[in-house]
Each structure stands twice: as C-alpha cells, then as structure tokens.
Scaffold this active site. Structure first.
Site, PDB file in Angstrom:
ATOM      1  N   HIS A  80      66.989  61.692  84.538  1.00 35.80           N
ATOM      2  CA  HIS A  80      66.582  60.366  83.599  1.00 35.80           C
ATOM      3  C   HIS A  80      67.372  59.424  83.726  1.00 35.80           C
ATOM      4  CE1 HIS A  80      65.932  64.242  81.280  1.00 35.80           C
ATOM      5  NE2 HIS A  80      65.322  63.685  80.006  1.00 35.80           N
ATOM      6  N   ASP A 135      60.160  58.966  88.048  1.00 34.13           N
ATOM      7  CA  ASP A 135      60.999  59.285  87.447  1.00 34.13           C
ATOM      8  C   ASP A 135      60.436  60.909  86.493  1.00 34.13           C
ATOM      9  OD1 ASP A 135      64.396  59.289  86.381  1.00 34.13           O
ATOM     10  OD2 ASP A 135      62.820  60.281  84.595  1.00 34.13           O
ATOM     11  N   GLU A 160      58.473  71.941  74.772  1.00 31.37           N
ATOM     12  CA  GLU A 160      58.115  70.634  73.746  1.00 31.37           C
ATOM     13  C   GLU A 160      56.819  70.458  74.313  1.00 31.37           C
ATOM     14  OE1 GLU A 160      61.605  67.930  74.367  1.00 31.37           O
ATOM     15  OE2 GLU A 160      62.810  69.532  73.664  1.00 31.37           O
ATOM     16  N   GLU A 217      56.925  67.179  67.986  1.00 34.21           N
ATOM     17  CA  GLU A 217      58.547  66.397  67.259  1.00 34.21           C
ATOM     18  C   GLU A 217      57.944  64.986  67.413  1.00 34.21           C
ATOM     19  OE1 GLU A 217      60.055  66.420  71.689  1.00 34.21           O
ATOM     20  OE2 GLU A 217      61.681  64.672  70.935  1.00 34.21           O
ATOM     21  N   CYS A 265      67.158  62.124  70.078  1.00 37.63           N
ATOM     22  CA  CYS A 265      66.729  61.428  70.597  1.00 37.63           C
ATOM     23  C   CYS A 265      65.658  61.319  69.709  1.00 37.63           C
ATOM     24  CB  CYS A 265      65.294  62.108  71.277  1.00 37.63           C
ATOM     25  SG  CYS A 265      65.047  63.864  70.920  1.00 37.63           S
ATOM     26  N   CYS A 266      64.548  61.878  68.852  1.00 37.88           N
ATOM     27  CA  CYS A 266      64.195  61.250  67.160  1.00 37.88           C
ATOM     28  C   CYS A 266      64.739  60.701  66.203  1.00 37.88           C
ATOM     29  CB  CYS A 266      63.621  62.548  66.688  1.00 37.88           C
ATOM     30  SG  CYS A 266      62.935  63.355  67.530  1.00 37.88           S
TER      31      CYS A 266
END
Lengths: 655, 655
Positions: B139, B189, B322, B338, B418-419
């Site tokens: 990342h 990436d 995911e 998600e 993240c969310c």
C-alpha cells in the site's frame, strides 16, 4: 432410564446374504470396482490420480525400501480401511486372490510394527522421536483404531489372527502409554476413532482391558486441565499443519474435548469425530450399563436428529472445521454434510438401536444410507462426493469462494481419501445393519432383500428369506425356515415415512396398532416352518416441510417418497434457474419408474409455476410483478444427482 | 460514443452550504463527534480502543520520538483520511482550533518526509531498504494517494500549501521511480487509490505531469508480463502478510491486474480497489477523451449496477477478498458490501455523471448514500459497520464461521479503521455531489436542502436555495437569486423511484415528458430573480422484486420508498423468525412518520401472514402444513437497522 426394549445384538455380517435388487448393484460395485481400484491407488498405480504412497510408507517403515514418508499424517488409515472393507467382502464373498493380496499387505503391516508394538509409518519414518507429542493433530490413535477395525473384520472373515495379533500388541502398548497412572500420558486422540475400535477389539478377543482402555479414552476427554492445551504448551504452540506456532490453544469444541462427554449437551465441532465418539459412548453404555453415558448419548442424538440434521441424513453445516454449527442452522448451499459424517451417524444409530428398540434410530440410519451415503458415490464407483449439498449452482461453486467446497459433480479419488474407503467399508458390511436379536425377539430394521441365519435365545435358530421392492415400492415379504414350530417374537420396523403400514401373516392381517411399540410391530406367536409375513408400506410422494426455526427452508418444500429424498435438477427442468420454480401443492405428484435413468429409478413428476425470465421487464430490481406459467417438473432421487454433468440442483423448492 | 450530454464539473464544496433537516444531523455528527474522536484515536487517547499509533509512527519517522513502527502497513492513510475530512469540514465550517490541530499534524507529516520526497512511515522506520519491493501488499502508493487527497482538500479549504507541496514533491519522486523508461519500475500499486488522487492533484495544481502519471498507472495495469508476478518472483514468493513464502503468485483478479483495464468486461476482485480504479478511469476519460477508456467504464458500470449490486447500493458479494463474485450472485446473509466500497461506488458514479448526464448514475449514488453509507455509521458516530448485510441472524453470526464477518450491531472503531474515516470524508464533502455545471446548464442531482453559488458559462452567476423534504416526503423547491434575468437551463434529476414527477415553475406546471432526457428534465428559459421551481416526487412504499437470475431473492420482495430501502427487524416484529413472515402483496403499505424512532423516521406498516411455531406439530421435518395467522408488520429504513441491540433483520421478505 432403560425402559425401552433393547434391540440387542446384530445378526453378524457373515450370517446375512444380500440378494436385493437395489443393493446388489452397489455391493458388486464395491467388490468389483471400488476395492480393486482402491488397492491400485494405494500402490500408486492409477494414472492421473495423485500417488497415495500409503503402501510405500509401510515398505519404508518395514525396511523393505528406502525413501521418505509421503502423504497425510493419517495416510496409514487408507490401508486399514481397505483391509477392513476386504474383510467384510470376504465374509460374504470368498475370493482367494483378494485374500492373498490382503495377506501380503498384512505381512507388510506386521513388518512395519516396531518391537514395542508401536505402529505408525509417519512417526516411524519421519519423526521417530516425536511419538505421542501431538495427539491434537497427528491422528496416531486414529490410525491405530482403523487398523484395529480392519484386524477384527479380517479375523472374523478369515479366522486369520496375524493382523489381530499385531493390533493387540499395539493396543497393549497403548494401554501402557496412556492413562492417569504414574508415568502415563493422560491423553486421548484429537480425532476419535480408537474408542469404537477398542470396543470391537474387545468383542473379537474378549479381552476386557480393551474395553477399559476405550472407557478411559472416553472418560478422560474434556477433563481439566485439558490435555490438548497442555500438550500445545509443551510444543510451544507448534502444530502439525502450520510452520508457525499458534498463539491460540486448540479449539477444544472442534475435538469435542471442551467438556467431559457426559456434560455435553449439543453436538459440536468436527462432525465425523463427534459421531465416532458418540458411537463408542453408546457401545460403552451398552456394556457397562452406565446411565449417565446413555443419557448423554440420547441428548446428543436428539440434538442432532431434531435440530442439526439435513433431510438427507447429512450432518455438519459448515466446511469451516467440517463441523456442526448450532440448532436449526442448516444452510443448503454452504453445507458440508460429509459422506463420512453420515456413515458415522449410521454407526451411532446402529449402536443406539442396540440399546433401545426405537424405530427413530433405524429411520435415521435409513435416511443417511439411502440419500447421503449412496449419493456420495458415482455410478462408476470411481468418483465421490465428500460434501453433499442440498442446493447447487455450479457458477457459484466456481465463482463464490464461500462455495468452493461444493462440487457440482463427483470428483475422482482425492489424495485425502477418507470418504471413498469409508463408503466401501460401510456398504460391504451392510448386512450387519439389517437385523438384531434380543432374547427371543428378532428385530427387522431395514427391508433389504436377502437371506439370514439367526440364533435366538434358547438355542432356537431360524433361517429367513426377505424379499423387498424397496425403495421403489413399499412391499416386503419374509419367509421363515425353522427346524420345527417355535414361539418367538418377530419385531418389524414400521418406517416413519409410512402412515398406513399393513402386515399379514400367512395372508391374515395383523392388528398393527395393537402390537406396535416405539415404531416396531411385535408379532409374538408360535411360528411354523414356511410361515410368511407380508408387509405393505404404502409409499406416497409427499411434500415435506421444515421446522419454523429452520430459516433456510422457510416457504420451501422437499419431496420424499419412502426413504428417498428427491432433488430437482437442471437436466430435467429447462425453465431457467431452479429457484424460478414454485411447486403447486394442490397438484398431484406422480411417481413413475424410469428404467433409463441411471440404472433405473422412480422419478416424481408434478406441476409448478415457473417464473419466466423473458417476461421480466425490470433490470436488477423492479416493482414489476413476475409472470409465471404452469409447467411440469421432474424430480429424481437425491442419491442420483450430479451424475449427468454440471447443472443446478435443489432439494428444497419454493411452495 | 459521446452522444450523451456531459453533466460537466461539480459545483465545489466551498460554494455549497447544506442546511437540510435530514443531513445536517449527519454533518454535525461528523464534525462534532467523528472528526474529534478520530483525532483522539490517531493519538492513542481513546480508552478501550486499540492504539492506532498512526501519529506516533509519524513522530518516529520525523525523528521526534524513538520507537518502533506499529499498526498496519497502511496506517499512514488514517492520518491522511482525517486530514482530508478536516479539509472538507473547514471548507464549509471554519474552525480555527481544528485548523490549528491539522496544521500541527501537517508539520509532523512534512517532517517525516525524506530528503528525496519519499513519505511512508512503515518503510522509513521498519524496512528502510525495502521501498517499492512489494507493491502488491504494502500500500505504499495507496498511502501516497490518500495524502494527496488530503493535501488537495486542505489546500482548497485553507489556501495553505504546506501539505500540497509535500505531496507534490512526493509525486515528483514517484514519477521518477515509476514508468516504463530505462531504470524505472514498470509497476503500480496493489491497492488502487493514487490514480484518482493524482487527478485531484492535477486539478489543484494544473500540473499535467500528475495527470500523466495517473494515466501511466492505469495504462500499465494488467500489462504482460505482470509486474505483480515478476515482483513476487523477485521476493522469492515472500509476502507481507505471511511469514512463509507463497507458492502461488498473487491473484491478479483480486487486484484488477489480470487484464489491461480497457479489456476488463466485468467487475472482479476486491471491491474497493475496483471502484477506486474505475473512478480514476472515468476521470481520465473525461480529461483525455479516450473513448476506449470510457467504453470500459460504461461496461464495468453496467456490470456492477445491473448484475452485481445489492438493492442497498452495497457491492462485494463475498468476504473472501472483500470481493465481487459473479453476475447475479448476491447472497444476503454471507454478503460483504463494505461501507468503503459503496463510498467508492459513489466516487465512480459522480465521475460517470460528469461524463454523461444520465440519471442512473445519480440514482445509484443516492441509493448507496441513503442506505449503505449512512447505515454504516451508528447514531452515536462512534460505531461502524464495515460489512452491511441484508439478512442477519445473530446466532449465525456467532455460531456459523461462514458468517462471523456479519455483525448484528455496529462494532466500535477497529484497528483497521478504513470505513469510519471514509464515511467522515464522504459526508463532510457531501456538498460537492449535489450540482454540476456544463456550459449554460445547471444540473441538480440530489435534492438535499441548502444554498449554493454557481457560475455558468458566460460569466453568469446564480445563487440558489433548495428546500427538500426528502427522504421523508417527495417535495423539493428551488429558489433562484440572480443579479438580473438570464437565459440558462436548469436540469432537474427525476429519480427512477418516482413514476409521476411533477415540476412547476412559479406555480405553472412544466410538461416534464416534453423536456426529459436521460432522466433529467431540462428547463430552458429566461430565469428571473426570485423564480421558484417546485418539484413533487410522489413517494409510494413499493414492493420491489429482483431479476429472475438473482436466485437468493427468488420469491422475495423488498420494500422501498423513495431512495430508502426498508428492513424488517425483530425488535418491531415479535412473530418468531423474520423468515416466518409472508408479505401480503394485496394489502396496502402504510407510511407513517415515527418521531421517536432513532431521531425520527418514516416507518412502513403492512400486513403479512406469520407462520406459527406453536402450531407446528412436526419435528425437524414433517409433511404437515404450516399454519399462519394474519399479522401486522413494521419495517424501518435500512440505514437505521442494528441500532436497538441484537436481533434478526431482513431486507428481502417472502411474498
């Protein structure tokens, strides 16, 4: 507690000859295809099948060859299961050539046994210093148990003691190593199997120490401090399956070691391990009269069959750990329902039946046998389901990782060959599940045609001949050959799937209601040579519904006729997704024998409404109503599904 | 190809003030709770929440503290997302104290930048020699992208260039390192994000090299030989997430690197990565006029919204990776959906809308926003769903490992946050999704009340005031303030959920049918100061059905009213399992505002048949019919589910 009648001891395999139209095909397949094929795979001689290396492992351990161990840590058990199946096969079908092969394998196994009695090729070849250091993962006692079962089967069939002596020495060694005494390991295996095998070894040898050893393993399981946890600490968290130490101790529920067995309320963890253990518990309850153990068996039985069993007799709702989940959680499309687990359920059922003559045990046994177990094997005897789903969408099997374990057609022999040899050993010993004898009562549990010789109390022996049209028609007849007239009781199981059973003796109707108890019709009389009993078990195709808590089947019906559960396959129903069919419950279901269908089978035809995809005007979502047109649909027996290429399949259909 | 009208450029956040009754609560929550709470978590000051260490990582990298890196390899992105949300918040709601805090964080970030422009605390502290050696897992460019987005947002809000200069230097460094030239890394990436961020950096700075760098990353992806595979070989199979080398190369589909992007037909792999990439592709198509890229965007858009999107605007059918699975595979109970993926879908929709003024883009944007995105956050702003299921059985979430990822109530801030910050940055920039301008046309996409200042071609500027009763009532009005009368076009989105929209200007009905195109009513006229447009969008509670191929919803309906999808929760319906309810389609659905329900919401009440568990006489399976009694049921907006403790929930109900 023990108010029920005991169904007693089984009429042994060697006294039963199956000549049934439905089953002889399967037995022949096992004898002529599965056992020889398995022999070849064990010897790494089947092109295209990953080498088993199982025989080579024994050769290396025996010093006959050089090399490395290869295969799963439980690879030895494949050899044992083959020998066990051979034993059963020889018991009813002598075959000198096969016996010669088996003798050679047994010679090899004996040679691989260590001077102290120890027998396991993985630890002998690969990790000689690490015996009994990882009971959690390494299946040492599990493999021992399978070899014991093989030895007993082979001894009973042939009278040859060589393998029996080998496993007795091994069992003696195990009895020295394990126990709660000074210097002993207070352990038990991560995968139960030896417990039920030791009971068989006791039955074959009469040696009480083997029964006691079985009892020890059952009693010690789940005792605190947990042996499996202590063992994991000693290994600093290192396990067999991962190169890195685990921060978490073993999941004790997975191994049914979370509680002492007598305190277990619900079936949890790896389903095969669970039912193998319950089988041994029921065996021990029978021998010891231990009522707390019997009570635990009943609780666990009830939990499985009333809350955690698929209509096909499959058990294990998740592939994560091949395990039970919880009450009423029976998803059809992410199910595990391993073939081996249903075989273990049959073991458990047969042991419960010996304790209590309640037809529910035989009903479940029959359900598992006629649906999941034979469904586990393709018609060619070379392809097998490990997982037996009740709903399949082939695209999802490939495209949704949560369903990768669901195979739309039976794969070939796997490198982990647990299920195929398990099917082979069950089917080749099928005769032993038909009758039991308790005192002067002869129980008939399964209506599978053939002949049997039975011995009742008081030295009475009888020969009986059973003819059966099951599973296609609900008719069976039983003819008795007796040396002379004799008084005894014939107890006939009245299957739960039949609401109006009819029994006649020599043409005279028996008042079934007057003599039925716990699902068996007890016909007590003085029987004469040539007496003939006729059973009529009317078999209607029925729509079956599920308990309201079973969310996955809400609004859905399954079709059952006699012992057979039915499935709707794409091959017979070209109306788009199977999910677009809505069964019309008012329309009749017609049963018809189709001789062309995969060896011949009764198919069920009925009426449904099929939602038309072409008439759908919306996109992915729309307020539009769906248009449906009346169509006929066809269902085939579940055990035959997946034999005609890939396609959608469903057992539970919208009503 | 480009036949559709372009909806053009967004009216920027700083020119829009939201005063809407429904949304100001959310914006206030983000401003007053989420952003401060997130600041505290980044500084490891929230008791009971696992330390983030994100700020400490920057301090260590900046040389201000001693210590080790801690957290996920992408921990830096949490700081970036916070700064981005702060930027948006400051743009519409100045707050000197917050700005001061952000400046301090920016100073720290700047100090952590390396002399060559590189900026990443994981590689700076922990693996200084391993920069750019594992793009697949680590990342690095993803974190860079988030810092760029933050810098642009902060610069736009405050005019302060410090962070912008930092990321420009970093982007310049990246442009040196990456490319197909001699001595450059031909990489990209594993987690797309920098592509869309570079477009923003181009927009903020006007530097074409950033647009070209974005284009390079998009063009290079999926090119053979695969960079990700070659990189994996160079690392001898070692990855970031496992201590042992992997025998298998990275799953390229997971990273949308299986094919050049222009050849991709269906949405596959990790859903967030996918939609971030598609967003950048649409951005680039807009700037470059690249029709093959536009065609790919349209194909992928159509695949998602017509075949792989939940009715809630959720995407990603499986928690394994995911990820997307395949067409029409939308299971409700094992779903991933998600929150971040729906946010990414909103990004993608907004970019497509700029390319083509087709209301479908705004419909989907609205669907994701009003259902999954705000449903992802609890009413307290401190608990969040990462996974947004459409069917929940709390026992299964605990007891079935295939559903462990489905949480019945919103958990607190995770270590992998993240969310929550993604929700914060989306909601705090919500103003930017309402209007776009193209030439002399002003598009209104979302009816969210507030004020905006817009500039049309020809130097025309207008001020408009929108009042809206959405989502509770289908009424909105728009008042224009103009310096003087002016001719321009107002294009009003007519939502797909409304079948009979009515528009009036100064009380006079507009013939909508005559002026509608691709879902927008184009009202072209000379507008005068004070002109008032009234929209009436009748909002009926509707039963919605799914495409016949969507097997999971066969025989089921969902309830939708306006943009809101509804859910039935156990808390309101005490009839046993939600699955026991069968909606009566003939009975009316009544909408009623309930001021007491979680801040006030319109609930839907209707009639159903409820199967009675008490009346069920069978065991697990039985031929008995189920008895049902008429009951009332109540549904609440999906975004509010799971706010009243654990219970069953379902969006799709039996019809």
């Amino acid at each position: 507690m023990k108010t029920a009648v005991q169904a007693g001891k089984p009429v042994l395999l060697e006294h039963v000859r199956i000549t049934d139209g439905f089953w002889t095909d399967y037995l022949k397949l096992v004898r002529e295809v599965v056992i020889p094929y398995q022999y070849e795979t064990l010897h790494d001689r089947v092109p295209g099948v990953e080498p088993s290396h199982a025989i080579r492992n024994f050769k290396i351990a025996a010093g006959e060859e050089e090399g490395e161990f290869y295969g799963f840590v439980f690879q030895d058990s494949d050899v044992a299961k083959w020998l066990e199946a051979v034993g059963y096969s020889l018991a009813v079908h002598p075959d000198p050539e096969l016996e010669q092969r088996a003798d050679e394998v047994i010679d090899l196994v004996a040679k691989a046994q260590q001077p102290d009695g120890y027998l396991n090729t993985f630890f002998t070849i690969k990790e000689p210093g690490k015996r009994w250091t990882n009971l959690t993962d390494c299946h040492e006692l599990y493999c021992a148990g399978h070899m014991m079962e093989a030895a007993v089967a082979y001894y009973r069939a042939t009278g040859k003691r060589k393998l029996l002596d080998v496993v007795c020495r091994f069992a003696d060694h195990i009895a020295d190593v394990f126990g709660t005494g000074e210097g002993q390991l207070p352990g038990y295996d991560g995968h139960q199997e030896i417990e039920l095998a030791l009971v068989k070894l006791y039955q074959a040898t009469g040696e009480e120490k083997y029964l006691k050893l079985a009892q020890y393993f059952i009693d010690q399981r789940g005792v605190e401090p947990s042996f499996l946890v202590e063992e994991w600490k000693k290994r600093n968290g290192l396990g067999h399956w991962s190169p890195v130490p685990s921060k978490n101790p073993p999941n004790l529920s997975y191994h049914q070691a979370h509680l002492p067995v007598r305190e277990q309320e619900t079936a949890v963890g790896h389903a095969v391990r669970a039912v193998y253990m319950y089988t041994a518990m029921a065996d021990l309850a029978a021998y010891t009269g231990d009522e707390t153990l019997l009570a635990a068996c009943k609780r666990l039985w009830n939990n499985i069959v009333h809350k955690q069993m698929y209509i096909t007799g499959g058990i294990g709702s998740t592939h994560h750990g091949e395990a039970f989940t919880f009450d009423y959680d029976l998803p059809n499309d992410t199910v595990y329902a391993e073939t081996c687990a249903s075989i273990g359920l049959i073991f458990f059922a047969s042991r419960m039946l010996r304790l209590e003559a309640r037809s529910e045990y035989a009903d479940v046994l029959e359900r598992a046998l006629y649906n999941t177990v034979i469904g586990g094997m393709a018609r060619d005897g070379r392809h097998f389901f490990y997982v037996n789903p009740l709903e399949v969408w082939p695209k999802a099997s490939r495209g949704n990782p949560g369903k990768h374990h669901i195979k739309p057609v039976r794969p070939g022999w796997f490198s982990c060959a647990c299920c195929p040899p398990n099917v082979a050993r069950l089917l080749s010993s099928l005769g032993e599940y038909l009758y039991t004898v308790s005192g002067e009562t002869l129980f008939v549990h399964l209506y599978i045609g053939g002949e049997a010789e039975v011995e009742l109390d008081g030295g009475l022996s009888a020969r009986l001949r059973l003819e059966s049209a099951l599973p296609w028609e609900g008719k069976a007849s039983l003819e008795l050959s007796l040396p002379s007239a004799a008084a005894f009781t014939l107890a006939l199981r009245l299957p739960a799937w039949c609401s109006a059973p009819h029994v006649a003796v020599n043409g005279e109707t028996v008042d079934v209601q007057a003599c039925v108890r716990d699902g068996y019709a007890y016909i007590e009389r003085v029987w004469s040579p040539g007496d003939r009993v006729e059973l009529t078990l009317p078999m209607e195709a029925q729509l079956v519904r599920s308990h309201p808590q079973l969310r996955a089947n809400a609004g859905r019906v399954a079709i059952q006729r006699g012992p057979l559960v039915y499935a709707v396959e794409e091959a017979d129903n070209g109306h788009g997704p199977v999910s677009s069919l809505v069964i019309r419950k008012d329309a009749p279901l017609a049963a018809r024998f189709d001789p062309k269908l995969l060896g011949g089978a009764v198919v069920i035809e009925g009426q449904a409404m099929a939602e038309e995809e072409a008439a759908w005007s919306g996109g992915l979502y729309s307020a539009a109503e769906k248009k449906a047109t009346p169509v006929s649909f066809k269902a085939i027996p579940y055990y035959l599904w997946g034999n005609r290429g890939e396609g959608e399949m469903a057992v539970w259909l919208r009503e």
